[in-house]
Design a protein around this motif. Sequence first.
Motif, PDB file in Angstrom:
ATOM      1  N   ILE A 107      -1.665 -47.026  88.878  1.00  0.00           N
ATOM      2  CA  ILE A 107      -2.397 -48.058  88.145  1.00  0.00           C
ATOM      3  C   ILE A 107      -2.870 -47.404  86.859  1.00  0.00           C
ATOM      4  O   ILE A 107      -3.324 -46.253  86.874  1.00  0.00           O
ATOM      5  N   PHE A 108      -2.705 -48.107  85.733  1.00  0.00           N
ATOM      6  CA  PHE A 108      -3.128 -47.495  84.467  1.00  0.00           C
ATOM      7  C   PHE A 108      -3.817 -48.522  83.569  1.00  0.00           C
ATOM      8  O   PHE A 108      -3.613 -49.726  83.714  1.00  0.00           O
ATOM      9  N   GLY A 109      -4.651 -48.044  82.659  1.00  0.00           N
ATOM     10  CA  GLY A 109      -5.413 -48.924  81.772  1.00  0.00           C
ATOM     11  C   GLY A 109      -4.716 -49.108  80.427  1.00  0.00           C
ATOM     12  O   GLY A 109      -3.646 -48.543  80.193  1.00  0.00           O
ATOM     13  N   THR A 110      -5.338 -49.904  79.541  1.00  0.00           N
ATOM     14  CA  THR A 110      -4.698 -50.201  78.247  1.00  0.00           C
ATOM     15  C   THR A 110      -4.618 -48.976  77.344  1.00  0.00           C
ATOM     16  O   THR A 110      -3.822 -48.937  76.420  1.00  0.00           O
ATOM     17  N   HIS A 111      -5.470 -47.975  77.597  1.00  0.00           N
ATOM     18  CA  HIS A 111      -5.451 -46.786  76.743  1.00  0.00           C
ATOM     19  C   HIS A 111      -4.549 -45.686  77.296  1.00  0.00           C
ATOM     20  O   HIS A 111      -4.563 -44.563  76.796  1.00  0.00           O
ATOM     21  N   ASN A 112      -3.804 -45.984  78.372  1.00  0.00           N
ATOM     22  CA  ASN A 112      -3.009 -44.934  79.028  1.00  0.00           C
ATOM     23  C   ASN A 112      -1.512 -45.212  79.039  1.00  0.00           C
ATOM     24  O   ASN A 112      -0.763 -44.501  79.717  1.00  0.00           O
ATOM     25  N   THR A 113      -1.084 -46.228  78.289  1.00  0.00           N
ATOM     26  CA  THR A 113       0.333 -46.607  78.310  1.00  0.00           C
ATOM     27  C   THR A 113       1.246 -45.418  78.017  1.00  0.00           C
ATOM     28  O   THR A 113       2.281 -45.253  78.651  1.00  0.00           O
ATOM     29  N   HIS A 114       0.845 -44.577  77.066  1.00  0.00           N
ATOM     30  CA  HIS A 114       1.698 -43.441  76.661  1.00  0.00           C
ATOM     31  C   HIS A 114       1.909 -42.448  77.807  1.00  0.00           C
ATOM     32  O   HIS A 114       2.804 -41.617  77.751  1.00  0.00           O
ATOM     33  N   GLU A 115       1.082 -42.536  78.870  1.00  0.00           N
ATOM     34  CA  GLU A 115       1.233 -41.600  79.997  1.00  0.00           C
ATOM     35  C   GLU A 115       2.274 -42.062  81.016  1.00  0.00           C
ATOM     36  O   GLU A 115       2.495 -41.399  82.030  1.00  0.00           O
ATOM     37  N   LEU A 116       2.882 -43.216  80.758  1.00  0.00           N
ATOM     38  CA  LEU A 116       3.833 -43.781  81.723  1.00  0.00           C
ATOM     39  C   LEU A 116       4.900 -42.806  82.229  1.00  0.00           C
ATOM     40  O   LEU A 116       5.099 -42.689  83.443  1.00  0.00           O
ATOM     41  N   PRO A 117       5.601 -42.088  81.325  1.00  0.00           N
ATOM     42  CA  PRO A 117       6.645 -41.187  81.826  1.00  0.00           C
ATOM     43  C   PRO A 117       6.098 -40.210  82.862  1.00  0.00           C
ATOM     44  O   PRO A 117       6.725 -39.970  83.900  1.00  0.00           O
ATOM     45  N   PRO A 141      -2.021 -44.812  69.312  1.00  0.00           N
ATOM     46  CA  PRO A 141      -0.762 -44.287  69.826  1.00  0.00           C
ATOM     47  C   PRO A 141       0.389 -44.558  68.856  1.00  0.00           C
ATOM     48  O   PRO A 141       1.077 -45.553  68.979  1.00  0.00           O
ATOM     49  N   GLU A 142       0.587 -43.704  67.857  1.00  0.00           N
ATOM     50  CA  GLU A 142       1.698 -43.890  66.915  1.00  0.00           C
ATOM     51  C   GLU A 142       2.957 -43.227  67.464  1.00  0.00           C
ATOM     52  O   GLU A 142       2.882 -42.278  68.239  1.00  0.00           O
ATOM     53  N   GLY A 143       4.090 -43.735  67.021  1.00  0.00           N
ATOM     54  CA  GLY A 143       5.353 -43.053  67.285  1.00  0.00           C
ATOM     55  C   GLY A 143       5.941 -43.270  68.666  1.00  0.00           C
ATOM     56  O   GLY A 143       6.886 -42.595  69.045  1.00  0.00           O
ATOM     57  N   LEU A 144       5.398 -44.200  69.455  1.00  0.00           N
ATOM     58  CA  LEU A 144       5.982 -44.466  70.777  1.00  0.00           C
ATOM     59  C   LEU A 144       7.257 -45.308  70.597  1.00  0.00           C
ATOM     60  O   LEU A 144       7.335 -46.121  69.678  1.00  0.00           O
ATOM     61  N   PRO A 145       8.232 -45.120  71.475  1.00  0.00           N
ATOM     62  CA  PRO A 145       9.457 -45.917  71.343  1.00  0.00           C
ATOM     63  C   PRO A 145       9.190 -47.375  71.716  1.00  0.00           C
ATOM     64  O   PRO A 145       8.364 -47.645  72.577  1.00  0.00           O
ATOM     65  N   VAL A 146       9.873 -48.300  71.040  1.00  0.00           N
ATOM     66  CA  VAL A 146       9.694 -49.724  71.325  1.00  0.00           C
ATOM     67  C   VAL A 146      11.055 -50.335  71.623  1.00  0.00           C
ATOM     68  O   VAL A 146      11.972 -50.195  70.825  1.00  0.00           O
ATOM     69  N   LYS A 147      11.179 -50.986  72.785  1.00  0.00           N
ATOM     70  CA  LYS A 147      12.427 -51.685  73.093  1.00  0.00           C
ATOM     71  C   LYS A 147      12.154 -53.165  72.915  1.00  0.00           C
ATOM     72  O   LYS A 147      11.576 -53.815  73.783  1.00  0.00           O
ATOM     73  N   ARG A 148      12.531 -53.705  71.727  1.00  0.00           N
ATOM     74  CA  ARG A 148      12.180 -55.093  71.427  1.00  0.00           C
ATOM     75  C   ARG A 148      13.109 -56.062  72.123  1.00  0.00           C
ATOM     76  O   ARG A 148      14.302 -55.822  72.249  1.00  0.00           O
ATOM     77  N   ARG A 149      12.531 -57.180  72.543  1.00  0.00           N
ATOM     78  CA  ARG A 149      13.337 -58.171  73.266  1.00  0.00           C
ATOM     79  C   ARG A 149      14.295 -58.904  72.335  1.00  0.00           C
ATOM     80  O   ARG A 149      15.368 -59.317  72.724  1.00  0.00           O
ATOM     81  N   SER A 150      13.858 -59.098  71.080  1.00  0.00           N
ATOM     82  CA  SER A 150      14.685 -59.835  70.132  1.00  0.00           C
ATOM     83  C   SER A 150      15.182 -58.888  69.048  1.00  0.00           C
ATOM     84  O   SER A 150      14.532 -57.890  68.734  1.00  0.00           O
ATOM     85  N   GLY A 151      16.335 -59.216  68.468  1.00  0.00           N
ATOM     86  CA  GLY A 151      16.838 -58.450  67.335  1.00  0.00           C
ATOM     87  C   GLY A 151      16.574 -59.181  66.031  1.00  0.00           C
ATOM     88  O   GLY A 151      17.036 -58.781  64.970  1.00  0.00           O
ATOM     89  N   ILE A 152      15.837 -60.285  66.128  1.00  0.00           N
ATOM     90  CA  ILE A 152      15.615 -61.143  64.953  1.00  0.00           C
ATOM     91  C   ILE A 152      14.136 -61.197  64.564  1.00  0.00           C
ATOM     92  O   ILE A 152      13.765 -61.128  63.408  1.00  0.00           O
TER      93      ILE A 152
END
Length: 447
Positions: A107-117, A141-152
Amino acid sequence: MLVNKMQNYHVITFGCQMNEYDSEVMSGLLEQMGYQAALQPEDADVILVNTCCVRQSAENKILGLIGRLRKYKKARPHLIIGVGGCMTQQKETAQRLKERFPHLDFIFGTHNTHELPDLIEQARTGKKRLLAWQEESVGLPEGLPVKRRSGIKAWVPIMLGCNNFCTYCIVPYVRGRERSRLPAQILQEVRSLVERGYKEVTLLGQNVNSYGRDLENGMNFAGLLRLLAGETGISRLRFVTSHPKDFSPDLIEVMKACPAICEHIHLPVQAGSDRVLKEMNRKYNREYYLSLVENIYREIPGVAITTDIMVGFPGETDDDFAQTMDLVRRVRFANAYMFVYNPRRGTPAAQRPDQVPEEVKVARIKELVETQNRITLELNQAEVGRVHEVLVEGVSKTNPGVLSGHTRTNKTVLLEGQHIAPGDIVPVKITRATLTYLEGKPVAGFS
Ligand code: SAH
Ligand code: SF4
Ligand code: F3S
């Protein structure tokens, strides 16, 4: 930390656009680890639930879903399940979930997303159940990878958190204080989106109009918009959400001056009664809001104003509600998200003894929705015969035979056209209107 054999992930998102974006970051982090997207949770080796707690209805849905995930874990014990987002940023809730649902791995909070791996890796190897949580964010949290759902179309957060503490709202408690991203970082991100073919960017923040107040370089939101519209070549620029109290005349000028900025403003009013607005800590009154709307309508021809409205705030009388109804009829919002007030633990309004009875709330929301729907339909019908610039996004989800897109004013348009492809921006003549979408035909030469 790469996954060896092909493994799949599935992210389930609740809540606002900010959460949609955070889920794109979660997906980015998982793909960086070697996981691939699965369309169904049944096919996933990792399932993440990104939660919202703005209303009890959201929390109930999420609890139901988490309960149902148990059967997947039973069928496939190697499955990893994590729950994050706003609901689990409330420490008590996070702990409660951990106790109640033994099938959750972390379980993780909004400030811990970068710890996912790290969290996933630990769940994979150690099988120890974890709780990653911190009270406040340490930096952006700058520089995290983003997998966007849309290409538009892309979401781009420009600031995180909220300082407003409206008395009904949980968001400032689960998203922390306002932190603005640096203009250079945002500029770079939008430029790179344009290079990759994106046509539309929506800038995100709980209150975009207070962008830059915490920066030392003097940049404000109007300045940022001018910079992005002028220096990136993006076709369409949007932003949500605008708090009325900070909507500056400057912003209207920038919207007029920059063709890329779409004529749509989401301007949550919440209530039409001065007394209720004051008790909500919204820091504007009815007269201010109405004159702001009048200015916007006058200065930006064809603009669509949408809003959020709440009924049944503690102490709301029939007269207060009548003021809300009157405001709704005067403004004629293009559309509105309408909510029944719901007490959120830890917020000042939840502690008030004068909660409005459920049946009164239900009667009020019904009346409000009926009136607003009538207005929305009338405004949509008035579009018939007009030509709108439409960004085509793909085939319609509800009607796979036709294409779907949005006007600059953010109305959904269904259209047919043999030589039109997703990503095209075409002039479309509106031929029919319903409550939720318009239909149209590309004007001659564009079909
Ligand atoms: N930052 C945005 C909205 C955030 S929450 C803004 O300031 O407008 C989205 C909407 O949820 C709010 O605009 C409000 O209308 C609604 N909302 C927030 N707290 C609520 C509560 N306790 N009960 C019902 N609706 C709520
Ligand atoms: Fe909540 Fe008010 Fe902040 Fe919006 S501005 S997120 S309604 S506290
Ligand atoms: Fe919900 Fe969090 Fe957004 S509480 S509305 S997901 S900021």
